[in-house]
Design an enzyme around this catalytic site. Sequence first.
Site, PDB file in Angstrom:
ATOM      1  N   LYS A  79       0.837  -1.252   0.062  1.00 37.50           N
ATOM      2  CA  LYS A  79      -0.005   0.292  -0.106  1.00 37.50           C
ATOM      3  C   LYS A  79       1.005   1.025   0.521  1.00 37.50           C
ATOM      4  O   LYS A  79       1.846   1.337   1.044  1.00 37.50           O
ATOM      5  CB  LYS A  79      -1.542  -0.134   1.533  1.00 37.50           C
ATOM      6  CG  LYS A  79      -2.327   1.141   1.005  1.00 37.50           C
ATOM      7  CD  LYS A  79      -2.665   1.184   2.788  1.00 37.50           C
ATOM      8  CE  LYS A  79      -3.093   2.175   2.494  1.00 37.50           C
ATOM      9  NZ  LYS A  79      -4.822   2.036   3.636  1.00 37.50           N
ATOM     10  N   SER A 154      -9.191   1.527   2.926  1.00 36.33           N
ATOM     11  CA  SER A 154      -8.897   2.020   1.968  1.00 36.33           C
ATOM     12  C   SER A 154      -7.684   1.164   1.364  1.00 36.33           C
ATOM     13  O   SER A 154      -7.452   2.359  -0.149  1.00 36.33           O
ATOM     14  CB  SER A 154      -8.306   3.015   2.816  1.00 36.33           C
ATOM     15  OG  SER A 154      -6.927   2.746   3.409  1.00 36.33           O
ATOM     16  N   SER A 178     -10.314  -1.155   6.876  1.00 41.27           N
ATOM     17  CA  SER A 178      -9.503  -0.592   5.793  1.00 41.27           C
ATOM     18  C   SER A 178      -8.793  -1.784   4.344  1.00 41.27           C
ATOM     19  O   SER A 178      -8.380  -1.888   4.151  1.00 41.27           O
ATOM     20  CB  SER A 178      -8.390  -0.082   5.676  1.00 41.27           C
ATOM     21  OG  SER A 178      -9.325   1.628   5.192  1.00 41.27           O
TER      22      SER A 178
HETATM   23  N1  GLN Z   1     -13.213   3.508   6.119  1.00 43.66           N
HETATM   24  C1  GLN Z   1     -12.962   3.785   6.961  1.00 43.66           C
HETATM   25  C2  GLN Z   1     -12.672   5.347   7.653  1.00 43.66           C
HETATM   26  O1  GLN Z   1     -12.557   5.563   6.650  1.00 43.66           O
HETATM   27  C3  GLN Z   1     -11.684   3.258   7.478  1.00 43.66           C
HETATM   28  C4  GLN Z   1     -10.554   4.239   7.224  1.00 43.66           C
HETATM   29  C5  GLN Z   1      -9.277   3.200   7.066  1.00 43.66           C
HETATM   30  O2  GLN Z   1      -9.470   1.995   8.542  1.00 43.66           O
HETATM   31  N2  GLN Z   1      -7.751   3.609   6.969  1.00 43.66           N
HETATM   32  O3  GLN Z   1     -11.917   5.826   8.318  1.00 43.66           O
END
Ligand code: GLN
Length: 485
Positions: A79, A154, A178
């Site tokens: 990532k 994400s 994410s």
């Molecule tokens: N969808 C969640 C957010 O927007 C999770 C994001 C994450 O785990 N980095 O915060």
Amino acid sequence: MELNKLTLLESFTGLREKKFSSEELTRACFDNINKFDDQVKAFITLDKAGALAQAKAVDQKLKNDEGVSPLAGIPVAVKDLFCTAGLRTTGASKILENYVPPFDATAVKILKDNDAVILGKTNCDEFAMGGSTENSGFFPTHNPWDLERVPGGSSGGSAAAIAADMCIYSLGTDTGGSIRQPASYCSISGLKVSYGRVSRYGVMAMTSSLDTIGPFGKNVEDIALILKYLAGRDVKDSTTPDIEVDNYSEEIKKDIKGLKIGLPKEYFIEGMDEGVRQVVLEAAKKFEELGAEIVDISLPHSELAIATYYIIVPSEVSSNMARYDGIKYGLSKRGKDLLDIYLDSRAEGLGKEVKRRVMIGTYALSAGYYDAYYKKAMQTRTLVKRDFENAFEKVDVILTPVAPTPPFKLGENINDPLKMYLEDVFTTPASLAGICGLVVPAGFSNNLPVGIQLLGKRFDEKTVLRVGHQYQLATGWHKQKPVLK
Ligand code: GLN
């Protein structure tokens, strides 16, 4: 044989038995990237030269029968939130579009020390804020199962790259879902580790009290192997305790007879997709067949998780994002004075969602509102955590859906932040509690992938991995692949 389709363990065996070389394996991945990444858009940056050089070096070691790590010569995607020395690292943000870090994140260093072949950096929501990879500052990633749909987020690029067989395994981060939600949306396996299990040094911080990093794989066996390397104490991350790292690959071989699996009633809410509900209930039946006992449980404060999470996250985001000021690194707009540099650089370099969270967080932490918002959120966080502690006195593992819907269409939720945040309803409670959660593919709803979430006690990764692996031995969902043309 299409080498890029192999699992980590198959790649390892093939390399040892000299059925193919690391160079061939690496080229097979790049061939697939060439063929399909125009459609999927999983990668922000590729490092073909670096990857091939590394592959050839491993081939030489194998030829000389030098002892090498099980990860040696095997292609991995990372990532774009993990710093990679000498290789552009953007956090999917315009503000770091041309940033080349001088150092490696600890997880990346571990990969390099084990001679892994790093193919490149995958797309994500900007600084990991989002659940669809549409908040990337560059372009959205598409779900290999249906290119009109999101891969989740994400860590959407890392998940899509595996589903499309562009790499053998990958790394992501999970703050509120994410890793788990993209794993579910892309029908692959993904592990959110317990808070502190894996060092986050060199991984861009989003919400420091919640951030975790972990692996995605084609199956649980692979994840168990990778975790053994990633987990453990790192002096550069003071949240990593010095507690034993289990032998996950051995632990997962145990059957699950007599294990108690909790089914929380609060995770079957009105309005959720019927297909998703069915998939989870089917999985529960499967676990019973495998000898586990399904126990009805309650996690009464779970419904507070979204509200709690979306106060704590912006609060910490507003602080963590302060470093992107146009001075130290990245995009820098030369204004007439210091304030102008800050304002112009941040206005141009940061995306909508990041700005939204900085503003909400600044508000929640400001004098007069701190007690009403941030302090309250910290209190409700404790309630959510206690629910899990109570539940784990009765059960070993908790089975839940991952998200209330299967993958949604690109553009469908992007202008409705609340709708997007609600997608995190089943993943954020475990994040607030700091516990671990594994997602494995478990079926389809209207031909769209659906995973199940297996939550375990803090630092009890071995048990969720064991349950997930035993499930995969008994089912074939993880072997199904999307068809790209
Ligand atoms: N969808 C969640 C957010 O927007 C999770 C994001 C994450 O785990 N980095 O915060």
